[in-house]
Design an enzyme around this catalytic site. Structure first.
Site, mmCIF file in Angstrom:
data_model
loop_
_atom_site.group_PDB
_atom_site.id
_atom_site.type_symbol
_atom_site.label_atom_id
_atom_site.label_comp_id
_atom_site.label_asym_id
_atom_site.label_seq_id
_atom_site.Cartn_x
_atom_site.Cartn_y
_atom_site.Cartn_z
ATOM 1 N N TYR A 33 44.209 -26.210 -0.371
ATOM 2 C CA TYR A 33 43.547 -24.912 -0.346
ATOM 3 C C TYR A 33 44.135 -24.007 0.721
ATOM 4 O O TYR A 33 44.868 -24.464 1.607
ATOM 5 C CB TYR A 33 42.039 -25.071 -0.161
ATOM 6 C CG TYR A 33 41.581 -25.446 1.229
ATOM 7 C CD1 TYR A 33 41.737 -26.731 1.723
ATOM 8 C CD2 TYR A 33 40.978 -24.499 2.055
ATOM 9 C CE1 TYR A 33 41.303 -27.070 2.995
ATOM 10 C CE2 TYR A 33 40.533 -24.836 3.330
ATOM 11 C CZ TYR A 33 40.707 -26.122 3.788
ATOM 12 O OH TYR A 33 40.291 -26.444 5.049
ATOM 13 N N ARG A 52 52.406 -22.038 3.057
ATOM 14 C CA ARG A 52 51.765 -23.283 3.507
ATOM 15 C C ARG A 52 51.141 -24.023 2.319
ATOM 16 O O ARG A 52 51.120 -25.256 2.286
ATOM 17 C CB ARG A 52 50.714 -22.984 4.580
ATOM 18 C CG ARG A 52 50.229 -24.235 5.279
ATOM 19 C CD ARG A 52 49.382 -23.928 6.488
ATOM 20 N NE ARG A 52 48.182 -23.195 6.155
ATOM 21 C CZ ARG A 52 47.348 -22.651 7.037
ATOM 22 N NH1 ARG A 52 47.603 -22.747 8.336
ATOM 23 N NH2 ARG A 52 46.271 -22.013 6.657
ATOM 24 N N ARG A 101 39.048 -41.370 -15.391
ATOM 25 C CA ARG A 101 38.967 -41.421 -13.935
ATOM 26 C C ARG A 101 39.927 -42.490 -13.427
ATOM 27 O O ARG A 101 39.613 -43.674 -13.412
ATOM 28 C CB ARG A 101 37.534 -41.756 -13.525
ATOM 29 C CG ARG A 101 37.286 -41.608 -12.060
ATOM 30 C CD ARG A 101 35.912 -42.083 -11.642
ATOM 31 N NE ARG A 101 35.832 -42.114 -10.206
ATOM 32 C CZ ARG A 101 36.383 -43.056 -9.451
ATOM 33 N NH1 ARG A 101 37.036 -44.053 -10.007
ATOM 34 N NH2 ARG A 101 36.295 -42.995 -8.141
ATOM 35 N N LYS A 148 46.990 -28.998 4.120
ATOM 36 C CA LYS A 148 45.636 -28.426 4.055
ATOM 37 C C LYS A 148 44.991 -28.912 2.765
ATOM 38 O O LYS A 148 45.087 -28.264 1.718
ATOM 39 C CB LYS A 148 45.746 -26.890 4.116
ATOM 40 C CG LYS A 148 44.468 -26.193 4.561
ATOM 41 C CD LYS A 148 44.777 -24.771 4.971
ATOM 42 C CE LYS A 148 43.552 -23.897 5.056
ATOM 43 N NZ LYS A 148 42.601 -24.251 6.100
ATOM 44 N N GLU A 181 43.361 -29.926 18.001
ATOM 45 C CA GLU A 181 42.938 -28.668 17.375
ATOM 46 C C GLU A 181 41.463 -28.783 17.075
ATOM 47 O O GLU A 181 40.851 -29.823 17.305
ATOM 48 C CB GLU A 181 43.736 -28.420 16.081
ATOM 49 C CG GLU A 181 43.506 -29.479 15.017
ATOM 50 C CD GLU A 181 44.232 -29.202 13.701
ATOM 51 O OE1 GLU A 181 44.532 -28.029 13.406
ATOM 52 O OE2 GLU A 181 44.473 -30.162 12.956
#
Ligand code: PLP
Length: 283
Positions: A33, A52, A101, A148, A181
């Site tokens: 994301y 990114r 799945r 991310k 961070e």
């Protein structure tokens, strides 16, 4: 003004958006994301965020290359259609919808592309003036924090702890006692007028805001180091602040109830916030 979502190009209101149950983002968090802030109808650093996004897609070994030109066009069109001026675009791309799945993706999956145009709720000006408290948390994430991804359980857990403590954010600290961070922000500290932020490659996401703040710091003439920060050093810093797309630059005045500097956001933090806000107007 309306919050809108696009799922593979189908635009609905945010609350009506639907994703199939067998989407790998839903089942496994097998998705990436980005969040891009808009100021007065214009995106800030959209291309850096899309870059990114590609880095994250490559890191998760998505088999299909992202069409960033189309994603950019669709995002801009959606934001315009929403009628929002200050808000943000959220992109979430999953590996796709499987036929069962199964951990292994199977051939020919097409990524599910979700784009959301939504309003934002940045901290109020009082919070900028007073600064925020943070807590520290032992690093329990995986090693690819440069990607991310939507796998955010460790973040949720420590944010719940932070909330219970009345803190705005939690800072990840590794086994060697280095501060990496925040859960959704990067961190900077000021020591005797010298700015320091932990280097990329040391277990953090290369924040777009972090990069812009580094550029602004250089153009404002602040000496800047990309060097690890031990927790005991951070506690003794003159100033500490966090950076991220939505809150921009926010002074941290307490870490685990220990007061930083004089207990209010310091002059370097304030100067960089002003300079950042000038920059977003000009870009
Ligand atoms: C772990 C982490 N670090 C740093 C950031 C700040 O990144 P950016 O400045 O690109 O918003 C984020 C943003 O969500 C994040 O999730």
């Amino acid at each position: 003004m309306l919050e809108l979502a696009s799922v593979n190009g189908v635009v609905t209101t945010l609350v009506d958006a639907k994703v199939p149950l067998l989407d790998r983002g839903v089942l496994f968090g097998d998705a990436i994301y980005e969040v891009i802030r808009f100021y007065n109808g214009r995106p800030f650093c959209l291309d850096a965020h899309l870059e990114r996004l590609c880095h994250s897609a490559a890191g998760l070994r998505f088999s299909v290359m992202l069409d960033t030109d189309r994603l950019r066009r669709q995002g801009l069109a959606l934001f315009e259609q929403s009628g929002l001026l200050d808000g943000r675009l959220y992109y979430q791309i999953s590996r796709g919808v499987g036929s069962a799945r199964s951990y292994l993706p199977g051939p020919g999956l097409q990524p599910t592309e979700i784009i959301v145009a939504e309003s934002i709720h940045p901290p109020d000006e009082m919070t900028y003036a007073e600064g925020v408290s943070v807590v520290t948390a032992r690093e329990i994430r995986w090693s690819r924090t440069d990607l991310k991804t939507t796998n955010l359980i460790p973040r949720i857990l420590v944010r719940l702890d932070a909330q219970a403590d009345g803190a705005y954010e939690a800072l990840w600290v590794d086994d060697q006692h280095f501060v990496l961070e925040g859960t959704s922000s990067n961190v900077f500290a000021v020591f005797g007028g010298v700015l320091r932020t932990p280097p990329t490659g040391s277990g953090l996401l290369a924040g777009v805001t972090r990069r812009i703040v580094m550029e602004q710091a250089i153009s404002e003439g602040f000496p800047l180091q990309e060097r690890p920060i031990r927790l005991d050093e951070l506690l003794a810093a003159d100033e500490v602040f966090l950076t991220a797309t939505t809150p921009e630059i926010l002074g941290i005045v307490r870490v685990d109830h220990h007061t930083i500097g004089s207990g209010i956001p310091g002059p370097v933090t304030q100067k960089l916030l002003l300079s950042y806000r000038e920059r977003v107007k000009g870009d």
